[in-house]
Design a protein around this motif. Structure first.
Motif, PDB file in Angstrom:
ATOM      1  N   PHE A 263     -20.251 -16.287  17.349  1.00 18.83           N
ATOM      2  CA  PHE A 263     -20.741 -16.887  18.587  1.00 18.83           C
ATOM      3  C   PHE A 263     -21.836 -16.003  19.159  1.00 18.83           C
ATOM      4  O   PHE A 263     -21.676 -14.785  19.252  1.00 18.83           O
ATOM      5  N   SER A 264     -22.926 -16.617  19.548  1.00 24.76           N
ATOM      6  CA  SER A 264     -24.046 -15.895  20.141  1.00 24.76           C
ATOM      7  C   SER A 264     -24.551 -16.699  21.332  1.00 24.76           C
ATOM      8  O   SER A 264     -25.038 -17.829  21.169  1.00 24.76           O
ATOM      9  N   GLY A 265     -24.411 -16.118  22.539  1.00 23.01           N
ATOM     10  CA  GLY A 265     -24.860 -16.823  23.736  1.00 23.01           C
ATOM     11  C   GLY A 265     -24.038 -16.425  24.937  1.00 23.01           C
ATOM     12  O   GLY A 265     -23.516 -15.315  25.027  1.00 23.01           O
ATOM     13  N   GLN A 266     -23.882 -17.344  25.869  1.00 22.07           N
ATOM     14  CA  GLN A 266     -23.157 -17.109  27.115  1.00 22.07           C
ATOM     15  C   GLN A 266     -21.853 -17.900  27.111  1.00 22.07           C
ATOM     16  O   GLN A 266     -21.803 -19.022  26.597  1.00 22.07           O
ATOM     17  N   ALA A 267     -20.836 -17.299  27.723  1.00 18.04           N
ATOM     18  CA  ALA A 267     -19.513 -17.935  27.802  1.00 18.04           C
ATOM     19  C   ALA A 267     -19.110 -18.077  29.261  1.00 18.04           C
ATOM     20  O   ALA A 267     -19.382 -17.200  30.086  1.00 18.04           O
ATOM     21  N   GLU A 268     -18.429 -19.147  29.563  1.00 21.65           N
ATOM     22  CA  GLU A 268     -17.981 -19.425  30.932  1.00 21.65           C
ATOM     23  C   GLU A 268     -16.579 -20.014  30.881  1.00 21.65           C
ATOM     24  O   GLU A 268     -16.286 -20.887  30.040  1.00 21.65           O
ATOM     25  N   ILE A 269     -15.718 -19.525  31.769  1.00 18.88           N
ATOM     26  CA  ILE A 269     -14.362 -20.061  31.851  1.00 18.88           C
ATOM     27  C   ILE A 269     -14.337 -21.180  32.883  1.00 18.88           C
ATOM     28  O   ILE A 269     -14.742 -20.985  34.031  1.00 18.88           O
ATOM     29  N   LEU A 270     -13.862 -22.332  32.483  1.00 22.68           N
ATOM     30  CA  LEU A 270     -13.785 -23.465  33.404  1.00 22.68           C
ATOM     31  C   LEU A 270     -12.648 -23.256  34.398  1.00 22.68           C
ATOM     32  O   LEU A 270     -11.604 -22.688  34.041  1.00 22.68           O
ATOM     33  N   PRO A 271     -12.791 -23.721  35.634  1.00 23.84           N
ATOM     34  CA  PRO A 271     -11.690 -23.605  36.596  1.00 23.84           C
ATOM     35  C   PRO A 271     -10.544 -24.519  36.208  1.00 23.84           C
ATOM     36  O   PRO A 271     -10.741 -25.595  35.646  1.00 23.84           O
TER      37      PRO A 271
END
Length: 223
Positions: free
Chosen positions: A181-189
């Motif tokens: 994986f290459s990029g940005q990660a975000e945790i969903l609420p």
């Protein structure tokens, strides 16, 4: 056959006996034989009438069995469109598709897709060798191929041969050995209503870091 013609035979026998007695001038025997012959003939007529009536009654009592063509066959109820399962959407290998896909069922990508995929509550699986250049939105996402774009899913799994270049947003993430994986990660609420503990609020890692930094600044201030 013998029972049906027994009275007829008796009639003939007594009639011949009457003729023989009349020929030998035995009048009494001739009269008696003639009377017996007449009685046998009348009995034969009565029996014949009774047998004909019995045959008619028997034929009327027997009901004909229905033919197979007259038996109504049970009609098969057609399944309503609401009860039918949604067929999966498949992009076969060696196929390059350009355009967006919106499906309420599962989506399997074996080939190449240039466009966005939205499956709602379905499953999207990028098979090894498959390529997606676009955004993906679904409930469950399994990547064993290549994805270039944004991935948004409640459950996201990058398998052994999977590679993602872009942004991922998830509730649950699993990257197996060999996955990249290459990029940005975000945790969903988390969805409202799943937290049953009174007074407990879910904090993302970013909000936890901000609260800890605020506590350190408060300690450094002079009294």
């Amino acid at each position: 056959m013998g029972r049906e013609f027994l009275a007829v035979n008796c009639t003939i026998f007594f009639w011949l006996l009457a003729l023989i007695a009349w020929f030998f001038n035995v009048s009494s025997l001739a009269c008696l034989s003639g009377a017996c012959s007449l009685s046998s003939f009348v009995l034969h007529i009565k029996l014949n009438q009774a047998s004909q009536m019995f045959k008619k009654n028997k034929s009327t009592d027997v009901t004909p069995s229905p033919s197979p063509s007259s038996i109504p066959l049970p009609c098969e109820e057609k399944e309503s469109t609401g009860t039918k399962k949604q067929d999966p959407t498949v992009i076969a290998s060696n196929v390059c598709f350009e355009g967006n896909i919106a499906s309420s069922g599962h989506v399997y990508i074996y080939g190449s897709l240039k466009g966005n995929i939205e499956a709602g509550d379905g499953l999207i699986k990028i098979i090894h060798g498959g390529l997606v250049e676009g955004n993906i939105t679904c409930r469950e996402l399994i990547i064993d191929g290549n994805v270039v774009g944004q991935c948004r899913s409640q459950s996201l799994e990058i398998a052994e041969n999977g590679y993602v270049l872009g942004t991922i947003a998830y509730n649950h993430l699993a990257i197996k050995k060999g996955g990249k994986f290459s990029g940005q990660a975000e945790i969903l609420p988390t969805e409202t209503g799943k937290n049953n503990v009174p007074g407990f609020t879910h904090e993302t890692p970013a909000s936890v870091g901000i609260s800890k930094a605020a506590e350190k600044n408060d300690k450094k201030k002079p009294a």
